[in-house]
Design a protein around this motif. Structure first.
Motif, PDB file in Angstrom:
ATOM      1  N   ASN A   1       0.067   1.176  -2.987  1.00 20.28           N
ATOM      2  CA  ASN A   1      -1.103   0.290  -3.049  1.00 20.28           C
ATOM      3  C   ASN A   1      -1.295  -0.242  -4.460  1.00 20.28           C
ATOM      4  OD1 ASN A   1      -1.902   0.349  -0.428  1.00 20.28           O
ATOM      5  ND2 ASN A   1      -3.412   1.967  -0.681  1.00 20.28           N
ATOM      6  N   LYS A   2      -1.146   0.626  -5.430  1.00 19.93           N
ATOM      7  CA  LYS A   2      -1.389   0.230  -6.816  1.00 19.93           C
ATOM      8  C   LYS A   2      -0.299  -0.732  -7.309  1.00 19.93           C
ATOM      9  CE  LYS A   2      -4.196   4.075  -8.261  1.00 19.93           C
ATOM     10  NZ  LYS A   2      -4.532   4.943  -9.383  1.00 19.93           N
ATOM     11  N   SER A   3       0.931  -0.561  -6.813  1.00 19.39           N
ATOM     12  CA  SER A   3       2.006  -1.467  -7.259  1.00 19.39           C
ATOM     13  C   SER A   3       1.796  -2.879  -6.746  1.00 19.39           C
ATOM     14  CB  SER A   3       3.364  -0.926  -6.813  1.00 19.39           C
ATOM     15  OG  SER A   3       3.457  -1.022  -5.387  1.00 19.39           O
ATOM     16  N   LEU A   4       1.064  -3.004  -5.627  1.00 22.65           N
ATOM     17  CA  LEU A   4       0.754  -4.339  -5.084  1.00 22.65           C
ATOM     18  C   LEU A   4      -0.297  -5.050  -5.916  1.00 22.65           C
ATOM     19  CD1 LEU A   4       0.633  -3.482  -1.275  1.00 22.65           C
ATOM     20  CD2 LEU A   4       2.410  -4.707  -2.497  1.00 22.65           C
ATOM     21  N   ARG A   5      -1.000  -4.347  -6.779  1.00 21.85           N
ATOM     22  CA  ARG A   5      -2.052  -4.950  -7.590  1.00 21.85           C
ATOM     23  C   ARG A   5      -1.499  -5.632  -8.846  1.00 21.85           C
ATOM     24  NH1 ARG A   5      -5.829   0.339  -7.767  1.00 21.85           N
ATOM     25  NH2 ARG A   5      -6.181   0.549  -5.532  1.00 21.85           N
ATOM     26  N   GLY A   6      -0.229  -5.526  -9.047  1.00 31.61           N
ATOM     27  CA  GLY A   6       0.362  -6.061 -10.261  1.00 31.61           C
ATOM     28  C   GLY A   6       0.319  -7.583 -10.333  1.00 31.61           C
ATOM     29  N   LYS A   7       0.858  -8.106 -11.411  1.00 26.15           N
ATOM     30  CA  LYS A   7       0.862  -9.545 -11.658  1.00 26.15           C
ATOM     31  C   LYS A   7       1.843 -10.210 -10.678  1.00 26.15           C
ATOM     32  CE  LYS A   7       0.248 -12.112 -15.753  1.00 26.15           C
ATOM     33  NZ  LYS A   7       0.502 -12.208 -17.179  1.00 26.15           N
ATOM     34  N   VAL A   8       1.428 -11.328 -10.124  1.00 25.81           N
ATOM     35  CA  VAL A   8       2.285 -12.053  -9.166  1.00 25.81           C
ATOM     36  C   VAL A   8       3.160 -13.021  -9.942  1.00 25.81           C
ATOM     37  CG1 VAL A   8       2.320 -13.584  -7.156  1.00 25.81           C
ATOM     38  CG2 VAL A   8       0.509 -11.878  -7.414  1.00 25.81           C
ATOM     39  N   THR A   9       4.462 -12.957  -9.724  1.00 28.88           N
ATOM     40  CA  THR A   9       5.401 -13.861 -10.412  1.00 28.88           C
ATOM     41  C   THR A   9       6.044 -14.766  -9.352  1.00 28.88           C
ATOM     42  OG1 THR A   9       7.123 -12.219 -10.257  1.00 28.88           O
ATOM     43  CG2 THR A   9       5.892 -12.288 -12.304  1.00 28.88           C
ATOM     44  N   TYR A  10       6.306 -16.066  -9.706  1.00 27.41           N
ATOM     45  CA  TYR A  10       6.922 -17.025  -8.782  1.00 27.41           C
ATOM     46  C   TYR A  10       8.340 -17.278  -9.155  1.00 27.41           C
ATOM     47  CZ  TYR A  10       2.205 -17.882  -7.089  1.00 27.41           C
ATOM     48  OH  TYR A  10       0.973 -17.733  -6.548  1.00 27.41           O
TER      49      TYR A  10
END
Length: 137
Positions: A128-137
């Motif tokens: 769950n916590k790893s999904l909160r990271g910064k989104v990169t395109y």
């Protein structure tokens, strides 16, 4: 006569009770009436069984002096009789509490299933916590 248990009793001569003036507010009456009770009980001179004496003297209680005298000051109530009863009850409770045998703790191991559940919960939480990271395109 103060009854501690079915077999143990304290005679009246062992407990020294004296009336003193109570502290705190109470108006004019507080300066005239000695309603508080000062109880002194010498553990060494008492007729308590040796086991009781040892356990009482081993207590790290501020009410027990170095000489082995228990001092209790009762001033909760407005009458001398009620304070006397309170002091005697507190002495009885102190002696009875000293004789309670503390059950020894047996260390236990967590079961395999509980260990597995704990690790799985940690993995889910981490995902769950790893999904909160910064989104990169």
């Amino acid at each position: 006569m103060l009854k501690i248990s079915n077999t143990v009793e304290l005679a009246d001569w062992e407990i020294e009770l004296s009336a003193i003036r109570a502290m705190g507010s109470g108006g004019q009456n507080v300066n005239k009436v000695s309603s508080a009770i000062h109880l002194r009980f010498d553990v060494q001179r008492s007729t308590l069984p040796p086991v009781y004496k040892e356990k009482l003297l081993a207590l790290s209680d501020s009410r027990i002096t170095k000489e082995g005298v228990i001092i209790i000051k009762a001033q909760t109530y407005r009458t001398q009789e009620q304070n006397r009863e309170d002091a005697l009850n507190r002495l009885r409770e102190m002696i009875v509490a000293a004789m309670v045998v503390v059950k020894k703790r047996r260390p236990t191991k967590p079961t395999k299933a509980s260990q597995h559940r704990r690790v799985e919960a940690k993995k889910r939480n981490g995902a769950n916590k790893s999904l909160r990271g910064k989104v990169t395109y």
